[in-house]
Design an enzyme around this catalytic site. Structure first.
Site, PDB file in Angstrom:
ATOM      1  N   ASP A   1       6.968  27.237  39.421  1.00 23.60           N
ATOM      2  CA  ASP A   1       7.271  28.661  39.401  1.00 23.60           C
ATOM      3  C   ASP A   1       6.273  29.382  38.494  1.00 23.60           C
ATOM      4  O   ASP A   1       5.639  28.775  37.625  1.00 23.60           O
ATOM      5  CB  ASP A   1       8.702  28.885  38.874  1.00 23.60           C
ATOM      6  N   ASN A   2       6.092  30.701  38.692  1.00 19.95           N
ATOM      7  CA  ASN A   2       5.367  31.576  37.764  1.00 19.95           C
ATOM      8  C   ASN A   2       3.889  31.266  37.582  1.00 19.95           C
ATOM      9  O   ASN A   2       3.322  31.527  36.520  1.00 19.95           O
ATOM     10  CB  ASN A   2       6.011  31.541  36.364  1.00 19.95           C
TER      11      ASN A   2
ATOM     12  N   LYS B   1       5.314  27.650  30.220  1.00 18.79           N
ATOM     13  CA  LYS B   1       4.126  27.648  31.100  1.00 18.79           C
ATOM     14  C   LYS B   1       2.981  26.846  30.482  1.00 18.79           C
ATOM     15  O   LYS B   1       2.183  26.257  31.187  1.00 18.79           O
ATOM     16  CB  LYS B   1       3.694  29.085  31.395  1.00 18.79           C
TER      17      LYS B   1
ATOM     18  N   ASP C   1       9.509  24.663  35.855  1.00 27.12           N
ATOM     19  CA  ASP C   1       9.831  26.057  35.519  1.00 27.12           C
ATOM     20  C   ASP C   1      10.166  26.215  34.043  1.00 27.12           C
ATOM     21  O   ASP C   1      10.952  27.072  33.664  1.00 27.12           O
ATOM     22  CB  ASP C   1      11.028  26.523  36.376  1.00 27.12           C
TER      23      ASP C   1
HETATM   24  O1  LIG Z   1       9.008  31.781  30.196  1.00 27.27           O
HETATM   25  C1  LIG Z   1       9.561  31.521  31.254  1.00 27.27           C
HETATM   26  N1  LIG Z   1      10.191  30.389  31.457  1.00 27.27           N
HETATM   27  C2  LIG Z   1      10.268  29.456  30.354  1.00 27.27           C
HETATM   28  C3  LIG Z   1      11.510  28.653  30.544  1.00 27.27           C
HETATM   29  C4  LIG Z   1      12.005  27.984  29.548  1.00 27.27           C
HETATM   30  C5  LIG Z   1      13.249  27.199  29.765  1.00 27.27           C
HETATM   31  O2  LIG Z   1      12.897  25.818  29.806  1.00 27.27           O
HETATM   32  C6  LIG Z   1      13.531  25.187  28.711  1.00 27.27           C
HETATM   33  N2  LIG Z   1      12.690  24.135  28.311  1.00 27.27           N
HETATM   34  C7  LIG Z   1      11.667  24.179  27.437  1.00 27.27           C
HETATM   35  N3  LIG Z   1      11.108  22.951  27.361  1.00 27.27           N
HETATM   36  C8  LIG Z   1      11.814  22.193  28.209  1.00 27.27           C
HETATM   37  C9  LIG Z   1      11.517  20.767  28.459  1.00 27.27           C
HETATM   38  F1  LIG Z   1      11.676  20.515  29.773  1.00 27.27           F
HETATM   39  F2  LIG Z   1      10.242  20.563  28.099  1.00 27.27           F
HETATM   40  F3  LIG Z   1      12.335  19.997  27.751  1.00 27.27           F
HETATM   41  C10 LIG Z   1      12.794  22.874  28.794  1.00 27.27           C
HETATM   42  C11 LIG Z   1      13.762  26.264  27.685  1.00 27.27           C
HETATM   43  O3  LIG Z   1      14.758  25.873  26.773  1.00 27.27           O
HETATM   44  C12 LIG Z   1      14.213  27.381  28.607  1.00 27.27           C
HETATM   45  O4  LIG Z   1      15.532  27.164  29.061  1.00 27.27           O
HETATM   46  C13 LIG Z   1       9.584  32.528  32.348  1.00 27.27           C
HETATM   47  C14 LIG Z   1       9.185  33.820  32.041  1.00 27.27           C
HETATM   48  C15 LIG Z   1       9.225  34.802  33.021  1.00 27.27           C
HETATM   49  N4  LIG Z   1       8.812  36.120  32.649  1.00 27.27           N
HETATM   50  O5  LIG Z   1       8.754  37.039  33.558  1.00 27.27           O
HETATM   51  O6  LIG Z   1       8.508  36.365  31.468  1.00 27.27           O
HETATM   52  C16 LIG Z   1       9.629  34.526  34.331  1.00 27.27           C
HETATM   53  C17 LIG Z   1      10.019  33.222  34.632  1.00 27.27           C
HETATM   54  O7  LIG Z   1      10.431  32.895  35.896  1.00 27.27           O
HETATM   55  C18 LIG Z   1       9.988  32.220  33.662  1.00 27.27           C
HETATM   56  O8  LIG Z   1      10.357  30.953  34.039  1.00 27.27           O
HETATM   57 MG   LIG Z   2      10.396  30.779  36.179  1.00 22.19          MG
END
Ligand SMILES: O=C(NC/C=C/[C@H]1O[C@@H](n2cnc(C(F)(F)F)c2)[C@H](O)[C@@H]1O)c1cc([N+](=O)[O-])cc(O)c1O
Ligand SMILES: [Mg+2]
Length: 212
Positions: free
Chosen positions: A167-168, A142, A139
């Site tokens: 997810d998503n 993406k 999650d």
């Molecule tokens: O962009 C979305 N999610 C991105 C989620 C991003 C999250 O994952 C972390 N991360 C990044 N890289 C790593 C790793 F693991 F690589 F280190 C961890 C980021 O800091 C953030 O907390 C999203 C967007 C929508 N939306 O409706 O726009 C709906 C959703 O459910 C979503 O999850």
């Molecule tokens: Mg999500």
């Protein structure tokens, strides 16, 4: 406002949720994000699909990519039997700290690893003395779903029967991941239609079982 959205969510949880009660933490996040300000938690509708897959899989070793505020981390951890281990990777240290406090408020014990997947996944076997993951919840960004799934394969962290839940896959969407999962002979994949958290927009989760 000076605080971040995750910090405002944490303050709401600390104010209204019963300490040690995971369900009240989940309800507090869901009511805040549906009434006051939207946030990208998996939410209760898709959360019920996540619950069902975790209960069906009964995993001992669990990996989550993308902790954010820790909502799905709490959702998963509350269903694990004693002795099971959940590791969650988060690259943003501020988000990781908020998640630690939300998870602690729920009375649960999770290891949050701060860093990026491309650095941390290759270290998991040595660092955490783990053989394979039984369940992976994906999650995070993406555009990283496919790259990081292939990295899990290359690092020999999956076994026949390992379950990946993403997810998503519809909104915002992960088309390259979906195509890979639905065409690769190494996976048996299934789509669970749902709605985007707190909205009427279509979304869904993809469950993929690693075969060999
Ligand atoms: O962009 C979305 N999610 C991105 C989620 C991003 C999250 O994952 C972390 N991360 C990044 N890289 C790593 C790793 F693991 F690589 F280190 C961890 C980021 O800091 C953030 O907390 C999203 C967007 C929508 N939306 O409706 O726009 C709906 C959703 O459910 C979503 O999850
Ligand atoms: Mg999500």
């Amino acid at each position: 406002s000076g605080t971040s959205r995750p910090v405002r969510i944490l303050h709401h949880v600390q104010k209204v949720a019963q300490y040690g009660d995971a369900q009240s933490v989940l309800s507090a996040v869901d009511s805040y994000c549906s009434k006051i300000e939207w946030a990208m938690n998996v939410g209760d509708l898709k959360g019920q699909i996540l619950d069902a897959v975790v209960l069906e899989t009964r995993p001992h070793y669990v990996l989550e990519l993308g902790t954010y505020c820790g909502y799905s981390t709490v959702r998963i951890a509350r269903l694990l039997p004693p002795g099971a281990r959940l590791f969650s990777i988060e690259m943003n240290p501020q988000y990781a700290q908020v998640a630690r406090e939300i998870i602690q408020h729920a009375g649960l014990d999770v290891d949050i690893l701060v860093g990026c997947t491309s650095d941390l996944i290759p270290q998991l076997k040595k660092k955490l003395d783990i053989e394979k993951f039984d369940f992976v919840f994906i999650d995070h960004w993406k555009v990283s779903y496919l790259r990081d799934t292939k990295l899990l394969e290359e690092c020999d962290l999956l076994r026949p029967g390992s379950v990946l839940l993403a997810d998503n896959v519809t909104c915002p969407g992960a088309p390259d991941y979906l195509h890979y999962m639905r065409t690769s002979p190494r996976y048996e994949s299934q789509y669970f239609p749902s709605r985007l958290e707190y909205l009427q927009v279509e979304d869904g989760m993809e469950k993929s079982v690693f075969l060999a």
